[in-house]
Design an enzyme around this catalytic site. Structure first.
Site, mmCIF file in Angstrom:
data_model
loop_
_atom_site.group_PDB
_atom_site.id
_atom_site.type_symbol
_atom_site.label_atom_id
_atom_site.label_comp_id
_atom_site.label_asym_id
_atom_site.label_seq_id
_atom_site.Cartn_x
_atom_site.Cartn_y
_atom_site.Cartn_z
ATOM 1 N N HIS A 333 54.352 107.532 21.902
ATOM 2 C CA HIS A 333 55.563 108.157 21.375
ATOM 3 C C HIS A 333 55.438 108.334 19.857
ATOM 4 C CE1 HIS A 333 57.361 104.550 19.457
ATOM 5 N NE2 HIS A 333 56.850 103.876 20.481
ATOM 6 N N CYS A 351 53.188 99.808 22.241
ATOM 7 C CA CYS A 351 53.055 101.242 22.476
ATOM 8 C C CYS A 351 51.951 101.852 21.610
ATOM 9 C CB CYS A 351 54.380 101.945 22.174
ATOM 10 S SG CYS A 351 55.663 101.605 23.395
#
Length: 429
Positions: A333, A351
């Protein structure tokens, strides 16, 4: 004056004279076709019986006059000395049922589930090299519609375009007992163009997946079928309906992340198209090393860990260009707050952080099913934490099949995703 002989013959008499002539000819012909040994017919006259066909056929299932036959039944048969074999199945009205020979070559499967409570007649015809057919028939009646039915669903829908790492995912609304899984798997076929080697793998009693030995070839067409209608699935439960799905494989987009360099390399159909600086999980919350697949894409979302981590460590953050990789909450992301560390330091909660511009580019150039491999982090990816089918070796994957694997010469092969069965764990940032 006396009448002539012709005038004395009546029409009826004329017919009698003709019949007598035929009898005389017939007697003369019979005499010519006997030998001189008591008037026995000669072999030329064909007095012996015709030889039996060299080939033979037998139907073992369903047995003739069988009742309560599952609507999923196939026609199981054997032949001997046959150079050609045909199978015909008709209902009581004479309507022909379409079907094809199963992969084992011993069972003929109808194209769809048979009607419940209906009589059918199967005929197997075997022809040998003497060109004489031998037939076997079986008339049977299917069972009444069962009360207990198992729903079969596909994660993917018709005409969906997915990445080269996309597994085919089929779910059952009830657990399939282990001793029934081989029967279910025999009714599952995959056809790909071009042909590619692959196998089904039971992830759990309610879910089975299929992947090829290598990533799908770009631009492939893939069709998969589950002939589950009326199929026994244990404890008096039966498949509710057949399932058929046609999908397409897109371009080969593959992402590789190296923790050592803090870079993501993106290839498209084998050529490097972009190199992207990243920031992975810090030591306290490392990213997983292994091969994952993009599960879902969210243009805008909110990561909320307040309930999981509490008010002191938890956070609620708006996120752009999110692509889920694990059920545990690892995503690719955009993270504008870490752009200064991307390419040099790991600061995320697990992430793959990229810049806004690179997040936008990735979101536009990837699709569900695209694979990503992360290397060199402190934590290994756990199988089952996402679509981890490619995190297993081929030999490991084959062990999940309920049927022995045999490499085929020509490998085979509108449902909707079942959102209720999809886990929604807490994401990380």
């Amino acid at each position: 004056m006396r009448a002539s002989q012709d005038q004395l013959i009546r029409p009826g008499g004329r017919r009698r004279v003709f019949a007598a002539g035929l009898l005389a000819v017939a007697l003369a012909f019979t005499s010519a076709c006997t030998d001189g040994d008591g008037g026995k017919p000669s072999s030329w006259h064909g007095g012996g019986e015709s030889p039996a066909p060299k080939a033979a056929a037998t139907i073992s299932e369903p047995a003739t006059d069988a009742k309560d036959v599952p609507a999923s039944t196939g026609i199981t048969f054997t032949t001997k000395d046959a150079v050609k074999t045909t199978v015909d199945l008709k209902d009581a009205t004479g309507k022909a049922i379409e079907g094809t020979l199963a992969a084992d070559g011993k069972t003929w499967l109808p194209a769809g589930a048979l009607a419940y409570g209906t009589s059918y007649t199967a005929t197997v015809t075997a022809t040998g090299d003497d060109d004489r057919p031998a037939t076997a028939t079986s008339t049977f009646t299917t069972m009444a519609k069962p009360a207990n039915q198992v729903r079969v669903s596909s994660f993917l829908g018709d005409n969906q375009v997915v990445g080269v790492g996309m597994p085919l995912i089929v779910k059952f609304s009830r657990a399939i007992p282990e001793d029934y899984r081989d029967d279910v798997q025999r009714r599952m076929t995959v056809t790909s163009t071009p042909a590619q080697e692959g196998i089904w793998h039971w992830v759990s009693p309610t879910e089975i997946r299929y992947r090829p030995k290598e990533f799908w070839k770009a631009d492939s067409k893939v069709s998969y079928r589950v002939q589950a209608g009326g199929l026994p699935m244990g404890a008096g439960w039966y498949g509710r309906a057949d399932l058929a799905v046609d999908i397409k494989i897109g371009a080969s987009v593959i992402m590789t992340v190296d923790n050592k360099t803090k870079r993501m390399t993106v290839t498209r159909n084998g050529a490097v198209v972009k190199t992207i600086p990243v920031s992975l999980g810090k030591k306290a919350t490392p990213s997983s090393s292994g091969t994952m697949v993009v599960i879902e894409k969210l243009r805008k979302t909110v990561f909320d860990t307040m309930e999981e981590l509490g008010p002191e460590e938890g956070y609620r953050t708006k996120i752009d260009f999110a692509q889920r990789l694990t059920w545990g909450g690892e995503f690719i992301h955009a993270a504008p707050w870490s752009e200064g560390q991307q390419g040099s330091v790991n600061v995320s909660h697990g992430c793959v952080n990229v810049s806004m511009a690179n997040g936008d580019w990735l979101f536009k150039n990837t699709q569900v099913g695209d694979p990503i491999t992360v290397k060199g982090t402190e934590r290994r990816l756990q199988n089952g934490n996402g679509w981890t089918d490619w995190n297993m070796s081929w030999d490991e994957y084959v062990k999940g099949s309920a049927l022995p694997y045999e490499q085929p010469a020509d490998p085979d092969a509108t449902p909707t995703p079942d959102a209720a069965d999809t886990p929604t764990p807490t994401p990380t940032a």
